[in-house]
Design a protein around this motif. Structure first.
Motif, PDB file in Angstrom:
ATOM      1  N   ALA A 158      47.089  31.287  49.333  1.00 18.83           N
ATOM      2  CA  ALA A 158      47.070  32.351  48.509  1.00 18.83           C
ATOM      3  C   ALA A 158      45.767  32.835  47.960  1.00 18.83           C
ATOM      4  O   ALA A 158      45.543  33.963  47.605  1.00 18.83           O
ATOM      5  N   VAL A 159      44.819  31.772  47.930  1.00 21.56           N
ATOM      6  CA  VAL A 159      43.565  32.056  47.636  1.00 21.56           C
ATOM      7  C   VAL A 159      42.362  31.923  48.800  1.00 21.56           C
ATOM      8  O   VAL A 159      41.576  32.999  49.152  1.00 21.56           O
ATOM      9  N   ASN A 160      42.483  30.941  49.519  1.00 24.01           N
ATOM     10  CA  ASN A 160      41.605  30.619  50.389  1.00 24.01           C
ATOM     11  C   ASN A 160      41.632  31.515  51.709  1.00 24.01           C
ATOM     12  O   ASN A 160      40.609  31.510  52.469  1.00 24.01           O
ATOM     13  N   ALA A 214      40.368  36.686  40.996  1.00 29.21           N
ATOM     14  CA  ALA A 214      41.422  37.198  40.323  1.00 29.21           C
ATOM     15  C   ALA A 214      42.950  36.904  40.562  1.00 29.21           C
ATOM     16  O   ALA A 214      43.693  36.828  39.759  1.00 29.21           O
ATOM     17  N   GLU A 215      43.092  36.152  41.844  1.00 25.84           N
ATOM     18  CA  GLU A 215      44.240  35.537  42.280  1.00 25.84           C
ATOM     19  C   GLU A 215      44.493  34.115  41.417  1.00 25.84           C
ATOM     20  O   GLU A 215      45.779  33.807  40.973  1.00 25.84           O
ATOM     21  N   VAL A 216      43.446  33.351  41.433  1.00 30.18           N
ATOM     22  CA  VAL A 216      43.254  32.302  40.422  1.00 30.18           C
ATOM     23  C   VAL A 216      43.763  32.376  39.091  1.00 30.18           C
ATOM     24  O   VAL A 216      44.463  31.926  38.558  1.00 30.18           O
ATOM     25  N   LYS A 217      42.988  33.633  38.492  1.00 26.16           N
ATOM     26  CA  LYS A 217      43.368  33.914  37.224  1.00 26.16           C
ATOM     27  C   LYS A 217      44.686  34.419  36.976  1.00 26.16           C
ATOM     28  O   LYS A 217      45.387  34.063  35.856  1.00 26.16           O
ATOM     29  N   MET A 245      53.015  16.851  41.787  1.00 26.70           N
ATOM     30  CA  MET A 245      52.477  18.265  42.068  1.00 26.70           C
ATOM     31  C   MET A 245      53.064  19.354  43.231  1.00 26.70           C
ATOM     32  O   MET A 245      53.314  18.866  44.173  1.00 26.70           O
ATOM     33  N   CYS A 246      53.470  20.323  42.813  1.00 23.51           N
ATOM     34  CA  CYS A 246      54.261  21.321  43.563  1.00 23.51           C
ATOM     35  C   CYS A 246      53.198  21.739  44.387  1.00 23.51           C
ATOM     36  O   CYS A 246      52.325  22.712  43.647  1.00 23.51           O
ATOM     37  N   SER A 247      53.079  21.972  45.727  1.00 24.32           N
ATOM     38  CA  SER A 247      52.188  22.770  46.480  1.00 24.32           C
ATOM     39  C   SER A 247      52.789  23.274  47.692  1.00 24.32           C
ATOM     40  O   SER A 247      53.808  23.258  48.077  1.00 24.32           O
ATOM     41  N   SER A 248      52.000  24.489  48.201  1.00 18.66           N
ATOM     42  CA  SER A 248      52.440  25.075  49.466  1.00 18.66           C
ATOM     43  C   SER A 248      53.415  26.298  49.067  1.00 18.66           C
ATOM     44  O   SER A 248      54.713  26.210  48.584  1.00 18.66           O
ATOM     45  N   GLY A 249      52.812  27.587  49.634  1.00 10.16           N
ATOM     46  CA  GLY A 249      53.608  28.709  49.480  1.00 10.16           C
ATOM     47  C   GLY A 249      53.716  29.188  47.895  1.00 10.16           C
ATOM     48  O   GLY A 249      54.726  30.008  48.004  1.00 10.16           O
ATOM     49  N   LEU A 250      52.982  28.895  47.066  1.00 11.82           N
ATOM     50  CA  LEU A 250      53.048  29.313  45.858  1.00 11.82           C
ATOM     51  C   LEU A 250      52.329  30.328  45.357  1.00 11.82           C
ATOM     52  O   LEU A 250      51.433  30.584  45.944  1.00 11.82           O
ATOM     53  N   SER A 251      52.760  31.111  44.293  1.00 15.49           N
ATOM     54  CA  SER A 251      52.053  32.463  43.816  1.00 15.49           C
ATOM     55  C   SER A 251      52.155  32.229  42.507  1.00 15.49           C
ATOM     56  O   SER A 251      52.839  31.347  41.550  1.00 15.49           O
ATOM     57  N   ALA A 252      51.711  33.639  41.789  1.00 15.42           N
ATOM     58  CA  ALA A 252      51.908  33.656  40.425  1.00 15.42           C
ATOM     59  C   ALA A 252      53.202  33.931  39.934  1.00 15.42           C
ATOM     60  O   ALA A 252      53.722  33.526  38.870  1.00 15.42           O
ATOM     61  N   VAL A 253      54.225  34.363  40.694  1.00 17.83           N
ATOM     62  CA  VAL A 253      55.497  34.610  40.637  1.00 17.83           C
ATOM     63  C   VAL A 253      56.203  33.382  40.379  1.00 17.83           C
ATOM     64  O   VAL A 253      56.969  32.952  39.720  1.00 17.83           O
ATOM     65  N   THR A 254      55.958  32.395  41.378  1.00 20.92           N
ATOM     66  CA  THR A 254      56.794  31.097  41.747  1.00 20.92           C
ATOM     67  C   THR A 254      55.992  29.708  40.893  1.00 20.92           C
ATOM     68  O   THR A 254      56.684  29.058  40.725  1.00 20.92           O
ATOM     69  N   LYS A 267      35.876  30.114  37.989  1.00 13.81           N
ATOM     70  CA  LYS A 267      35.811  31.276  37.115  1.00 13.81           C
ATOM     71  C   LYS A 267      37.130  31.729  36.926  1.00 13.81           C
ATOM     72  O   LYS A 267      37.836  32.414  35.980  1.00 13.81           O
ATOM     73  N   GLY A 268      38.491  31.249  37.696  1.00  8.78           N
ATOM     74  CA  GLY A 268      39.721  31.719  37.484  1.00  8.78           C
ATOM     75  C   GLY A 268      40.454  30.741  36.578  1.00  8.78           C
ATOM     76  O   GLY A 268      41.622  31.417  36.218  1.00  8.78           O
ATOM     77  N   GLY A 269      39.946  29.631  36.000  1.00 10.98           N
ATOM     78  CA  GLY A 269      40.602  28.811  35.136  1.00 10.98           C
ATOM     79  C   GLY A 269      41.652  27.806  35.662  1.00 10.98           C
ATOM     80  O   GLY A 269      42.618  27.261  34.939  1.00 10.98           O
ATOM     81  N   ALA A 270      41.274  27.223  36.985  1.00 10.20           N
ATOM     82  CA  ALA A 270      41.776  26.195  37.385  1.00 10.20           C
ATOM     83  C   ALA A 270      41.223  24.918  36.895  1.00 10.20           C
ATOM     84  O   ALA A 270      40.298  24.647  35.968  1.00 10.20           O
ATOM     85  N   THR A 271      42.235  23.707  37.189  1.00 12.57           N
ATOM     86  CA  THR A 271      41.795  22.546  36.416  1.00 12.57           C
ATOM     87  C   THR A 271      41.112  21.390  37.376  1.00 12.57           C
ATOM     88  O   THR A 271      40.296  20.563  36.830  1.00 12.57           O
TER      89      THR A 271
END
Length: 313
Positions: free
Chosen positions: A276-278, A288-291, A250-259, A98-102
């Motif tokens: 940040a989600v789970n 909301a976080e995924v969106k 793929m950049c992963s770990s510690g990311l947010s909408a800011v980064t 629902k949040g728009g992930a791929t």
């Protein structure tokens, strides 16, 4: 909103049975059509590489799964390599949908794969450090496998060397040569050593390199400054590795909408987001976080079109 309320309204199954995969469901979901229905399978026998007759279909699926990476707009939501809590995994999958992930990344368990596929039309990735475990998950419908998400092992004091990662990669490619394969480069290596390992993984046939590091960064500042500081290790690795290999990073770990946008600017073809989600307690907050992350990457409208295309194939 509690998990129970969401599951009640969506009728999420508490367990998965073979009869759930009816002809109608298999027609609706292209991944289920890659394997014969349960009633037509041969008796259990020693695991073997996916049959040649299946590889053509798997190759088509692989190309589709990798498309968002090649378009530099992949967003993977991660539930956790050792997270077998069906309610939490279901919430993460719903949030990704629902949040728009791929795509969504879950533990390597066939029942969880079946649960996820009943909840989303997104490609399902499974994570493990045991190559043979991928077989049953792929047969259940997983479209991608990931050697990585090592966080839970670090907490137990276990680390992975370059030699171990290369061995796991070779074993996985031998067992599942036609499945999309992502491999995480451990943050415990120096960045020069991460680059060397990434180059070797590309030679071994990995399709995606994933970076990590944010979970073990301890920001000294609160707020936005802290979010940027937390993401610095994985973004730094992404910058270096993406300039050394031709396959997507793929950049992963510690990311947010800011980064997340910073990761793309550093050379990433996509981002992976887990805690940040789970770690959120409410599925609405997860969505909301995924969106928020998807919008920061400019994914929302494109993802709706892509998901529609995938579900109709």
């Amino acid at each position: 909103m509690a998990h129970g309320a969401v599951f009640g309204s969506l009728s999420v199954p508490t367990h998965c049975k073979n009869d759930e995969f009816s002809l109608q469901q298999r027609e609706r979901n292209p991944l289920l059509r890659l394997f014969p229905a349960a009633s037509h399978r041969h008796p259990a026998r020693k695991p073997a590489p996916i049959a040649l007759t299946t590889r053509a279909s798997l190759s088509v699926t692989k190309e589709f799964v990798l498309r968002s990476f090649r378009d530099r707009r992949a967003l993977k939501i991660i539930s956790g390599l050792q997270n077998f809590d069906k309610e939490n995994v279901a919430s993460v999958v719903i949030a990704a949908e629902k949040g728009g992930a791929t795509l969504v990344d879950i533990a390597c368990d066939p029942d969880l794969v079946k649960l996820a596929m009943n909840l989303t039309s997104l490609p399902v990735c499974v994570s493990s450090v045991e190559p043979m475990a991928f077989l049953s998950a792929v047969e259940a419908g997983a479209a991608m496998v990931e050697i990585g998400n090592y966080d839970s092992f670090y907490e137990m004091g276990k680390q992975f060397s370059s030699e171990q990662i290369l061995k796991l990669t070779r074993e996985t490619k031998k067992i599942l040569p036609s499945i999309a394969l992502s491999v995480t480069v451990p943050h415990t290596l120096t960045i020069p050593d991460q680059v060397i390992l990434a180059e070797l993984l590309e030679q071994e046939g990995a399709d995606i390199i994933q970076t990590e590091g944010g979970k073990y960064s301890n920001p000294s500042e609160p707020g936005v400054a802290g979010l940027i500081e937390k993401a610095t290790p994985t973004i730094a690795a992404t910058y270096s590795i993406s300039r050394a290999v031709k396959i997507p990073v793929m950049c992963s770990s510690g990311l947010s909408a800011v980064t997340a946008p910073m990761a793309l600017a550093a050379g990433a073809a996509g981002v992976g987001v887990g805690s940040a989600v789970n770690k959120l307690n409410d599925v609405v907050a997860m969505i909301a976080e995924v969106k928020s992350i998807a919008e920061s990457l400019g994914l929302s409208k494109a993802q709706l079109l892509e998901k529609s295309t995938f579900s109709q194939q």
